[in-house]
Design an enzyme around this catalytic site. Structure first.
Site, PDB file in Angstrom:
ATOM      1  NE  ARG A 131      -3.938  -2.116   2.088  1.00 18.04           N
ATOM      2  CZ  ARG A 131      -3.845  -3.101   2.974  1.00 18.04           C
ATOM      3  NH1 ARG A 131      -2.957  -3.037   3.935  1.00 18.04           N
ATOM      4  NH2 ARG A 131      -4.659  -4.125   2.893  1.00 18.04           N
ATOM      5  CE  LYS A 153      -1.672  13.351 -15.011  1.00 18.82           C
ATOM      6  NZ  LYS A 153      -2.087  13.809 -16.342  1.00 18.82           N
ATOM      7  CD  GLU A 195       5.428  14.863 -23.676  1.00 16.55           C
ATOM      8  OE1 GLU A 195       4.799  15.913 -23.441  1.00 16.55           O
ATOM      9  OE2 GLU A 195       4.886  13.735 -23.654  1.00 16.55           O
ATOM     10  CE  LYS A 237       4.360  16.798 -15.173  1.00 15.79           C
ATOM     11  NZ  LYS A 237       4.409  15.518 -15.815  1.00 15.79           N
ATOM     12  CD  GLU A 247      -5.083  15.759 -15.958  1.00 17.18           C
ATOM     13  OE1 GLU A 247      -3.914  15.387 -15.882  1.00 17.18           O
ATOM     14  OE2 GLU A 247      -5.839  15.433 -16.874  1.00 17.18           O
ATOM     15  NE  ARG A 251      -0.297  16.365 -13.595  1.00 17.00           N
ATOM     16  CZ  ARG A 251       0.456  15.630 -12.815  1.00 17.00           C
ATOM     17  NH1 ARG A 251       0.295  15.660 -11.517  1.00 17.00           N
ATOM     18  NH2 ARG A 251       1.391  14.828 -13.321  1.00 17.00           N
ATOM     19  CG  ASN A 255      -2.895  15.329 -20.514  1.00 15.37           C
ATOM     20  OD1 ASN A 255      -1.947  14.573 -20.583  1.00 15.37           O
ATOM     21  ND2 ASN A 255      -3.685  15.404 -19.453  1.00 15.37           N
ATOM     22  CG  HIS A 258      -0.609  14.193 -24.171  1.00 16.65           C
ATOM     23  ND1 HIS A 258       0.090  15.339 -24.478  1.00 16.65           N
ATOM     24  CD2 HIS A 258       0.239  13.432 -23.432  1.00 16.65           C
ATOM     25  CE1 HIS A 258       1.303  15.273 -23.941  1.00 16.65           C
ATOM     26  NE2 HIS A 258       1.420  14.125 -23.305  1.00 16.65           N
ATOM     27  CG  HIS A 262      -2.876   9.387 -25.064  1.00 18.74           C
ATOM     28  ND1 HIS A 262      -3.413   9.770 -23.853  1.00 18.74           N
ATOM     29  CD2 HIS A 262      -1.533   9.461 -24.902  1.00 18.74           C
ATOM     30  CE1 HIS A 262      -2.439  10.073 -23.010  1.00 18.74           C
ATOM     31  NE2 HIS A 262      -1.296   9.903 -23.625  1.00 18.74           N
ATOM     32  CG  HIS A 275       4.222   9.409 -25.019  1.00 23.56           C
ATOM     33  ND1 HIS A 275       2.861   9.271 -24.941  1.00 23.56           N
ATOM     34  CD2 HIS A 275       4.530  10.523 -24.307  1.00 23.56           C
ATOM     35  CE1 HIS A 275       2.355  10.257 -24.218  1.00 23.56           C
ATOM     36  NE2 HIS A 275       3.348  11.032 -23.822  1.00 23.56           N
TER      37      HIS A 275
HETATM   38  P1  NAD Z   1      10.909   4.845 -22.821  1.00 26.74           P
HETATM   39  O1  NAD Z   1      10.845   4.779 -21.374  1.00 26.74           O
HETATM   40  O2  NAD Z   1      10.356   3.723 -23.607  1.00 26.74           O
HETATM   41  O3  NAD Z   1      12.430   5.059 -23.242  1.00 26.74           O
HETATM   42  C1  NAD Z   1      12.747   5.180 -24.598  1.00 26.74           C
HETATM   43  C2  NAD Z   1      13.831   4.192 -25.042  1.00 26.74           C
HETATM   44  O4  NAD Z   1      15.095   4.704 -24.668  1.00 26.74           O
HETATM   45  C3  NAD Z   1      13.707   2.823 -24.440  1.00 26.74           C
HETATM   46  O5  NAD Z   1      14.107   1.872 -25.390  1.00 26.74           O
HETATM   47  C4  NAD Z   1      14.725   2.877 -23.314  1.00 26.74           C
HETATM   48  O6  NAD Z   1      15.218   1.617 -22.950  1.00 26.74           O
HETATM   49  C5  NAD Z   1      15.799   3.716 -23.932  1.00 26.74           C
HETATM   50  N1  NAD Z   1      16.642   4.462 -23.017  1.00 26.74           N
HETATM   51  C6  NAD Z   1      16.235   5.126 -21.905  1.00 26.74           C
HETATM   52  N2  NAD Z   1      17.257   5.828 -21.410  1.00 26.74           N
HETATM   53  C7  NAD Z   1      18.317   5.588 -22.196  1.00 26.74           C
HETATM   54  C8  NAD Z   1      19.661   6.040 -22.197  1.00 26.74           C
HETATM   55  N3  NAD Z   1      20.086   6.944 -21.324  1.00 26.74           N
HETATM   56  N4  NAD Z   1      20.496   5.571 -23.143  1.00 26.74           N
HETATM   57  C9  NAD Z   1      20.040   4.690 -24.088  1.00 26.74           C
HETATM   58  N5  NAD Z   1      18.789   4.250 -24.155  1.00 26.74           N
HETATM   59  C10 NAD Z   1      17.934   4.706 -23.219  1.00 26.74           C
HETATM   60  O7  NAD Z   1      10.196   6.160 -23.393  1.00 26.74           O
HETATM   61  P2  NAD Z   1      10.111   7.654 -22.861  1.00 26.74           P
HETATM   62  O8  NAD Z   1       9.929   8.467 -24.065  1.00 26.74           O
HETATM   63  O9  NAD Z   1      11.176   7.980 -21.906  1.00 26.74           O
HETATM   64  O10 NAD Z   1       8.747   7.652 -22.023  1.00 26.74           O
HETATM   65  C11 NAD Z   1       7.508   7.412 -22.637  1.00 26.74           C
HETATM   66  C12 NAD Z   1       6.535   6.988 -21.576  1.00 26.74           C
HETATM   67  O11 NAD Z   1       6.371   8.016 -20.631  1.00 26.74           O
HETATM   68  C13 NAD Z   1       5.154   6.667 -22.099  1.00 26.74           C
HETATM   69  O12 NAD Z   1       4.713   5.457 -21.562  1.00 26.74           O
HETATM   70  C14 NAD Z   1       4.295   7.818 -21.608  1.00 26.74           C
HETATM   71  O13 NAD Z   1       2.973   7.440 -21.411  1.00 26.74           O
HETATM   72  C15 NAD Z   1       4.999   8.163 -20.343  1.00 26.74           C
HETATM   73  N6  NAD Z   1       4.770   9.542 -19.905  1.00 26.74           N
HETATM   74  C16 NAD Z   1       4.348   9.738 -18.637  1.00 26.74           C
HETATM   75  C17 NAD Z   1       4.173  11.012 -18.154  1.00 26.74           C
HETATM   76  C18 NAD Z   1       3.797  11.232 -16.723  1.00 26.74           C
HETATM   77  O14 NAD Z   1       3.485  12.363 -16.352  1.00 26.74           O
HETATM   78  N7  NAD Z   1       3.872  10.221 -15.889  1.00 26.74           N
HETATM   79  C19 NAD Z   1       4.398  12.119 -18.987  1.00 26.74           C
HETATM   80  C20 NAD Z   1       4.832  11.873 -20.293  1.00 26.74           C
HETATM   81  C21 NAD Z   1       5.007  10.586 -20.741  1.00 26.74           C
HETATM   82  N1  GLY Z   2       2.245  14.597 -18.695  1.00 24.87           N
HETATM   83  C1  GLY Z   2       1.004  15.077 -18.224  1.00 24.87           C
HETATM   84  C2  GLY Z   2       0.963  15.297 -16.756  1.00 24.87           C
HETATM   85  O1  GLY Z   2       1.892  15.042 -16.050  1.00 24.87           O
HETATM   86  O2  GLY Z   2      -0.048  15.733 -16.250  1.00 24.87           O
END
Ligand code: NAD
Ligand code: GLY
Length: 370
Positions: A131, A153, A195, A237, A247, A251, A255, A258, A262, A275
């Site tokens: 939890r 998030k 982003e 942010k 949100e 917030r 998006n 998005h 999405h 993404h």
């Molecule tokens: P990812 O986590 O898939 O990383 C991209 C690629 O780069 C992967 O293959 C990873 O293994 C590789 N990688 C990571 N760091 C590396 C490094 N330093 N050197 C070499 N390779 C490396 O993708 P991302 O773009 O980082 O994240 C996308 C995700 O984030 C999505 O799932 C999206 O929904 C989420 N997201 C969440 C929020 C939030 O607020 N929580 C906001 C935006 C996006």
């Molecule tokens: N990436 C959207 C949020 O964090 O709200």
């Protein structure tokens, strides 16, 4: 806006603070931060678990392990399969299995070492295990450093909708070591720049102008340009999340792009487009929607499109068909009572949320899909 200060750890590093009362925390940004000083003051515990993936683990687990060794008797790690298509229950369960195999207690600290996929999943695992256990974000992609690691998030995907299963759960600290970006593939850097660009139209027209001037430096990974882009993105942010953590209103502007994005990701199958690529194209579509609704002029919409195109991001969406786009967008978290709601720009540097006549949305889809 959120406050930024020089870091006591190294002179050219920066600390952006996110103000959330007793859940406030710092975002450290700089080179060479994968060292003990960056983690000083975090909870000590007998066990810690580094959650990473099969790509990032071999590159950086050893460095992180050494940096956090003073805080924990035993540092475990688990490597998840790499990819958006593995942001799912079986991969999440690997984290729980590792914790349970090692009889990890509720003081165990989880460290998310990787991009947004690892960060979102680790945060969700931390929210759920017993939890709730503490966790720290160590983002290694540009996208994760400017967005996903900040704000709490956490989620996994469902085949019917992206990030649909999750929780708001804040990390204790975010450590953005710019050195990790040196191994990031260029396509992933561009996805992160999408982003970064997002923050200009929604919150800071001056930052948009800065990006127009400095885009080539960012593409070439110029250190000073990356520092500024990451710092400004985190400030915006942190400012937004500080006002609306869960949100209920503001917030949602984060998006921007998005809703269309999405739909592209889910429609093509997770992982086909990155993404950030889907968000880049989604921002072009949402800018055009804003113009068609009379909130910005067409020149502003084309200005946003031009920056996204210059960044090497796709500006035409896949031809899923208007029906499929509409169906997928109805599953979006912003939809209310079946009505699709979009983040729209207007005036430049500010954003809001609203529905749009279906005919206008269809026109946007027709104009921006190949
Ligand atoms: P990812 O986590 O898939 O990383 C991209 C690629 O780069 C992967 O293959 C990873 O293994 C590789 N990688 C990571 N760091 C590396 C490094 N330093 N050197 C070499 N390779 C490396 O993708 P991302 O773009 O980082 O994240 C996308 C995700 O984030 C999505 O799932 C999206 O929904 C989420 N997201 C969440 C929020 C939030 O607020 N929580 C906001 C935006 C996006
Ligand atoms: N990436 C959207 C949020 O964090 O709200």
């Amino acid at each position: 806006m959120a406050s930024t200060s020089p870091s006591p750890i190294c002179p050219d590093a920066r600390v952006v603070s996110i103000d959330l009362g007793d859940r406030s925390y710092d975002i450290l940004i700089g080179k060479g931060l994968m060292r003990a000083d960056s983690f000083a003051g975090l909870p000590r515990s007998s066990q810690a678990l580094i959650v990473t993936n099969t790509t990032v683990g071999p590159l950086y687990t050893a460095r992180l392990r050494e940096a956090i060794a003073p805080l924990h008797k035993q540092v475990l790690d688990v490597e998840l399969p790499d990819g958006e298509q593995f942001k799912d229950w079986p991969a999440l369960n690997q984290v729980f299995t590792r914790l349970l195999e090692e009889a990890a207690d509720r003081k165990t600290v989880l460290y998310a070492l990787g991009g947004g996929v690892v960060g979102d999943m680790t945060g969700f695992a931390a929210a759920c295990y017993m939890r709730g256990v503490p966790f720290v974000q160590v983002p290694t992609t540009l996208l994760a450093q400017v967005d996903s690691s900040v704000g709490g998030k956490t989620a996994i995907n469902h085949p019917a909708g992206k990030n649909m299963i999750g929780a708001f759960y804040q990390p204790l600290r975010v450590v953005c070591d710019l050195d990790t970006l040196s191994t990031l593939p260029q396509r992933e850097l561009l996805a992160g720049i999408a982003e970064v660009i997002k923050y200009g139209p929604i919150a800071d027209a001056e930052f948009l102008s800065w990006l127009e001037v400095n885009l080539d430096k960012l593409l070439a990974r110029d250190h000073a340009a990356l520092m500024h882009a990451i710092q400004r993105s985190c400030e915006i942010k942190a400012w937004v999340v500080g006002q609306d953590e869960k949100e209920s209103g503001l917030r949602a502007i984060l998006n921007y792009g998005h809703t269309f994005g999405h739909a592209i990701e889910a429609g093509l199958g997770y992982g086909a487009w990155l993404h950030g690529e889907a968000v880049g194209c989604g921002m072009v579509m949402a800018a055009d929607l804003s113009a068609r609704l009379g909130l910005i002029d067409e020149a502003t919409s084309l200005r946003i499109r031009s920056l996204i195109e210059r960044a090497g991001l796709p500006v035409k969406g896949p031809n899923l068909g208007a029906e499929r786009y509409l169906e997928l967008m109805q599953v979006d978290k912003k939809a209310e009572g079946g009505e699709i709601r979009f983040v729209v720009i207007g005036p430049l540097g500010s954003a809001g949320m609203r529905g749009a006549p279906e005919g206008v949305v269809r026109d946007v889809i027709a104009a921006h899909t190949a």
